[in-house]
Design an enzyme around this catalytic site. Sequence first.
Site, mmCIF file in Angstrom:
data_model
loop_
_atom_site.group_PDB
_atom_site.id
_atom_site.type_symbol
_atom_site.label_atom_id
_atom_site.label_comp_id
_atom_site.label_asym_id
_atom_site.label_seq_id
_atom_site.Cartn_x
_atom_site.Cartn_y
_atom_site.Cartn_z
ATOM 1 N N SER A 24 -9.531 1.822 2.543
ATOM 2 C CA SER A 24 -8.533 2.570 1.805
ATOM 3 C C SER A 24 -7.498 1.697 1.097
ATOM 4 O O SER A 24 -6.698 2.208 0.308
ATOM 5 C CB SER A 24 -7.822 3.543 2.751
ATOM 6 O OG SER A 24 -7.155 2.865 3.800
ATOM 7 N N SER A 78 -10.292 -0.790 6.565
ATOM 8 C CA SER A 78 -9.598 -0.510 5.305
ATOM 9 C C SER A 78 -8.833 -1.682 4.708
ATOM 10 O O SER A 78 -8.412 -1.614 3.557
ATOM 11 C CB SER A 78 -8.645 0.676 5.483
ATOM 12 O OG SER A 78 -9.374 1.869 5.598
ATOM 13 N N GLY A 112 -10.532 1.508 10.069
ATOM 14 C CA GLY A 112 -11.979 1.411 10.235
ATOM 15 C C GLY A 112 -12.578 0.381 9.305
ATOM 16 O O GLY A 112 -13.763 0.428 8.970
ATOM 17 N N LYS A 157 0.842 -1.196 0.000
ATOM 18 C CA LYS A 157 0.000 0.000 0.000
ATOM 19 C C LYS A 157 0.877 1.247 0.000
ATOM 20 O O LYS A 157 1.894 1.301 0.708
ATOM 21 C CB LYS A 157 -0.897 -0.039 1.232
ATOM 22 C CG LYS A 157 -1.976 1.032 1.275
ATOM 23 C CD LYS A 157 -2.867 0.808 2.499
ATOM 24 C CE LYS A 157 -3.999 1.810 2.562
ATOM 25 N NZ LYS A 157 -4.895 1.545 3.717
#
Length: 470
Positions: free
Chosen positions: A155, A179, A177, A80
Site C-alpha cells: 500500500s 506494504s 503484509g 504516506k
Amino acid sequence: MTELIGLPAVQLAELVRRGEISPVEIVEAHLESAARVQAKLNCFASLDEAGARTQARALEAAIQRREQPGPLAGVPLTIKSSVFVAGWKCETGSALRRNYVSREDAPLVCRLKGAGAILIGNTNVPEFLMAYESRNTLYGAVSNPWDVSYSAGGSSGGEAASIASGCSAGGVGSDGGGSIRVPAHFCGICGLKPTPGRIPITGHFPEGVGAFAWLGVVGPMARTVADLRALFEVMAGTDAGDARSAPVPLRQKRHAGMRSIRIGVLESDALGAVTPETRSAVEQAARGLADHGFAVEHLRLTGLDRAIELWWFFFGRSIAHLLRGSTLGHEKELSPMLREYLEVTGQESALKLDDFLAACAERDVLRGDILRAMDATPILLSAVSAGPAFRHGEGTWHPGTAASYREVMRHSQWLNLTGFPGATVPVSSSAEGMPIGVQVIGRPYEEELVLDVAEQIEESCGGWRRPPVL
C-alpha cells in the site's frame, strides 16, 4: 539544481551541515522534480510547497545563526497519507475520509522534523491500505517509474514511486503484509519493516491497536540502506500511544563479528514458486555475501504454511469484520479494490470469538517455533514476492489467478504474522527492465543487523539505479 536529485539523504544532510548548499536550493530542486513527475506517476495525494519552503527558510536562518543542524538537516521527505501530519489531509485513500485534516503530528513526524527533515507532501495509497496496488477513487492510480503501464505496488506505492523518481530523498511507509517491502521491490528502492513497537505507530490510520498491533508497523523507505538507517535511528524509540513500544537501545555500530553469523537462504514449500529471475536475484545476493566472508547455507523452515493462513485470518477475516461495520451503508462510495477485498472475505465463514482467541494463541506458539529454528541462523534471505511488478489492474484478491495476492505475496506476509523485521534491497532486474529486490529477514529487535547485511548486499549488487522517468 538537477544534480541534487537522486543524491542520498545522508549526503544532502552533510552538504547542508558543511554549508556547501542551502536547504532552500534542495527543496526547490525536489519540488520542481515532484511537479514534473506527478503528471506521469500520480504518486502524491498532496504537495505542501508553501510549507516546505517555509521549513527550508527557517532551517537556513537557523544555520546562519550558527545553530547546530540535525542529522537530517535539509533532507526532503514524503509521508504516506495514512500518517498524521498537522494541517495535512489524512484520508487514507477513502472517500469516507474525504478532507479529513490531521490536528497533530504523529510522534515519528515530530522526530523527523526535530532532526531537520523538510516534509514536502504525502503520498497516494489504496483505500484503507487494503491492496498491493495504490489506486483509489480520490486520486487514481500510482504508476511505476520504470514503466508507467506497471503498478508501483501497495500500500506504500505512492511513497516508493516518489522516492525512486527523485521527488523526495526518503520517507515513511507502513506495512501490514508487505506494504513497505513490496512497493520498494517493485520500484527499485530500499524499505524496512521493523519489529512492532520499534518505531511507534501512534498517529497512523487505521490505528495499530489491539490484537492487530503486531501486523501493522511504520518504517522508513529510501534509495540506499544508509539512508534507511539514518531515518530509522531518528524515528525509533518508545511512545505511550503504542502498546508494543519497547525501550530497545539503538546499536550504532556494525554488528561485532558480523561475518561470523550464518545466513540462511530460505526454503519452504509454503511460499510457492517464484520467477527464474527472482530466484536468480536471491542467489546473486547469497553469492555476494559468501564472497564477503559470510557462511551462507540453505535453511528450510516448517510452519510457514500455517503462518500464512493465520496472517490471512487476521488481515482478511478479522480486519474485514471491522471494516464492514465502518463501511455499512456506504458501499457505493468504496473503491473497486476495497469492494473486491470485502467480497472475497465475505465468502468465508463468519468470525467467531473462540476462533479469534485460538488464532492469537496459535500465533504466539508458532512464532516461538520459528524463532527457535533461527537460533543459529539469525538472518534469512528470500524473495519479496513471486515476481517483479505487475501491470495495472492485474493484482487481485480473488484466488486462482496469476497475480492473486494470496499467492504471489506470501514471502512478505508471514513476517507480519510473526512480527519479524525485514528489509528490501534492490539487486537486479527482469528481462522487461523491472526491478527485483531481495528480502533480508531478521529476528525481533535486530533491525541493525538486518540493515548491516542489506548494506553488504547493496555493495555487492549495485543498489538503486535511476529509473527512466528521471
